[in-house]
Design a protein around this motif. Structure first.
Motif, short mmCIF file in Angstrom:
data_model
loop_
_atom_site.label_atom_id
_atom_site.label_comp_id
_atom_site.label_asym_id
_atom_site.label_seq_id
_atom_site.Cartn_x
_atom_site.Cartn_y
_atom_site.Cartn_z
N GLU A 105 0.56 -1.31 0.21
CA GLU A 105 -0.12 -0.07 -0.20
C GLU A 105 0.72 1.43 -0.14
O GLU A 105 -0.31 2.33 0.09
N ARG A 106 1.71 0.79 0.07
CA ARG A 106 3.14 2.22 0.22
C ARG A 106 2.78 2.89 -0.73
O ARG A 106 2.68 4.08 -0.42
N TRP A 107 2.70 2.95 -1.68
CA TRP A 107 3.33 3.83 -2.48
C TRP A 107 1.45 4.64 -3.22
O TRP A 107 1.40 5.68 -3.60
N ILE A 161 7.39 8.94 -8.38
CA ILE A 161 6.86 7.78 -7.64
C ILE A 161 7.62 6.25 -8.83
O ILE A 161 7.94 6.06 -7.79
N ASP A 162 7.02 6.24 -10.06
CA ASP A 162 7.39 6.27 -10.60
C ASP A 162 8.39 5.31 -11.08
O ASP A 162 8.82 4.06 -11.11
N LYS A 163 10.02 6.01 -10.90
CA LYS A 163 10.84 6.03 -10.73
C LYS A 163 11.77 5.88 -10.00
O LYS A 163 12.84 5.17 -9.24
N GLY A 164 11.15 5.74 -8.85
CA GLY A 164 11.70 5.02 -7.19
C GLY A 164 12.58 6.97 -6.45
O GLY A 164 13.74 6.20 -6.05
N ARG A 165 11.80 7.71 -6.84
CA ARG A 165 12.96 8.91 -6.87
C ARG A 165 12.88 9.54 -5.30
O ARG A 165 12.77 10.65 -4.98
N MET A 205 7.60 12.92 5.70
CA MET A 205 7.71 14.30 5.64
C MET A 205 6.81 14.80 4.38
O MET A 205 5.52 15.69 4.93
N LEU A 206 6.62 13.94 3.66
CA LEU A 206 5.36 14.64 2.88
C LEU A 206 3.79 14.08 3.24
O LEU A 206 2.84 15.06 3.39
N HIS A 207 3.46 13.09 3.89
CA HIS A 207 2.76 12.96 4.97
C HIS A 207 2.32 14.08 7.09
O HIS A 207 1.49 13.82 6.53
N LEU A 208 3.59 14.26 6.84
CA LEU A 208 3.26 15.02 7.71
C LEU A 208 2.85 16.03 7.10
O LEU A 208 1.96 17.21 7.58
N THR A 209 3.04 16.93 5.86
CA THR A 209 2.95 18.38 5.26
C THR A 209 1.89 18.21 4.67
O THR A 209 0.76 18.98 4.55
N TYR A 210 0.97 16.88 4.48
CA TYR A 210 -0.67 16.96 4.53
C TYR A 210 -1.45 16.81 5.62
O TYR A 210 -2.33 17.57 5.58
N ILE A 211 -0.73 16.00 7.07
CA ILE A 211 -1.63 15.99 7.94
C ILE A 211 -1.37 17.76 8.49
O ILE A 211 -2.65 18.16 8.51
N ARG A 212 -0.62 18.86 8.27
CA ARG A 212 -0.84 20.06 8.71
C ARG A 212 -1.30 20.98 7.32
O ARG A 212 -1.76 22.09 7.82
N SER A 213 -1.23 20.35 6.46
CA SER A 213 -2.13 21.58 5.18
C SER A 213 -3.46 21.48 4.88
O SER A 213 -3.94 22.30 4.54
#
Length: 344
Positions: A248-250, A287-291, A299-307
């Motif tokens: 489920e990660r990506w 995501i597709d290129k594993g970057r 940090m993207l998840h932290l950004t989501y819950i704050r934004s």
């Protein structure tokens, strides 16, 4: 001086998004003169040794502090030490490299500190730099938090019919905030913010290395929203991430990008019209290129819950807050039409 239609990145406690209003966004076409005094390492600016010692714990020295100030100023003022803006965002006046403003009460302490620093020279200096509006700007009514009605009326009278500052007030604020003494005050105020940020970083990322990516991300969050997720929220999110099946990660991260894309394309999200389609495609490509590395993933998840809790103008800036920080995290993104990096 360059005016920006929408803020791009970084900048103090009590600013607009933290108080549930619009972010500090200069309006194109404010009165402008010659090239502004640009934010950079000014030899006359000093920092307290004990502050530098504490900030050294998160990898910040004089060079890094000025680098962060420069990064903060680019979206807020086009890199200027002053660049005042008017009441377009209901903040009455916003000025300085971090766009301190009357509306949220962040400007008054800066003005008071300048007055105190000048001591016996204040009256003479004020009359020299701000002969028309200086008395009003430093009046008890304008230094009160919140400002009083007499101050508000005087400031609004200095706006044109288009809601922008008139040339006289714009010029006087510029003269004050480009002065050596006020640049030192701005630097002091910014370092005080960094000291608070240090404690925030050590809490939010307890036990983790403090990278410059985290510092930049935290500065943008601090300036625009004032605070970070509570320990309870951090524990809940990290607990869910730890238990999440790898399969489920990506998919979960794509869902956050889908939230951003859907929100940005609605009628009441501003500042993202030139960016969201490019960002959504580029970030999914990463995501597709594993970057996307583990630090960026969290940090993207932290950004989501704050934004999603950016409440200014009833959530009008949520997509913008996400794209600003996602660009910082990933090093790839478009904000206000300025594209950096690519998926390749």
């Amino acid at each position: 001086m360059l005016r920006w239609l929408m803020a791009l990145a970084l900048w103090v406690p009590g600013t607009a998004l933290a108080q549930g209003v619009a972010p500090i966004v200069p309006v194109a076409g404010e009165p402008s003169g010659a090239a502004c005094r640009q934010v950079g390492d000014m030899p006359f600016v000093t920092f307290a040794p004990d502050s530098l010692q504490r900030l050294g714990e998160i990898g910040l020295g004089r060079t890094e502090i000025f680098q962060l100030m420069r990064e903060t100023s680019i979206p807020e003022t086009g890199g200027c030490w002053a660049e005042p803006a008017g009441n377009f965002d209901s903040q009455l006046i916003s000025v300085g490299m971090s766009q301190w403003n009357y509306g949220t009460g962040s400007l008054q302490p800066v003005l008071k500190a300048w007055k105190k620093a000048l001591r016996g020279r204040f009256g003479r200096t004020r009359k020299s730099l701000a002969p028309v509006y200086g008395k009003l700007l430093f009046s008890r009514d304008c230094l009160a938090r919140p400002v009083r009605d007499k101050c508000r009326a005087g400031i609004l009278a200095a706006h044109g019919t288009d809601g922008r500052l008139n040339a006289a007030l714009f010029g006087e604020l510029t003269a004050i905030f480009e002065s050596d003494a006020m640049i030192q005050i701005q630097a002091d105020t910014y370092v005080a913010l960094l000291e608070e940020l240090r404690l925030d970083l050590l809490r939010v990322f307890k036990g983790q290395p403090i990278t410059m990516r985290k510092v930049r991300w935290a500065m943008d969050t601090k300036i625009q929203q004032g605070f970070f997720p509570a320990d309870e929220d951090l524990a809940r999110l990290r607990g869910k991430l730890a238990k999440m099946p790898e399969a489920e990660r990506w998919q979960r991260l794509r869902a956050i990008f889908d939230w951003y894309r859907a929100s940005a394309s609605t009628i009441d999200q501003d500042g993202v019209g030139r960016d969201w389609a490019w960002n959504a495609a580029a970030w999914n490509c990463m995501i597709d290129k594993g970057r996307i590395d583990p630090e960026a993933y969290e940090m993207l998840h932290l950004t989501y819950i704050r934004s999603r809790t950016a409440i200014g103008n009833s959530g009008r800036w949520q997509a913008l807050t996400f794209e600003r920080r996602a660009k910082i995290i990933l090093g790839v993104g478009s904000v206000s039409g300025k594209v950096d990096g690519n998926c390749g």
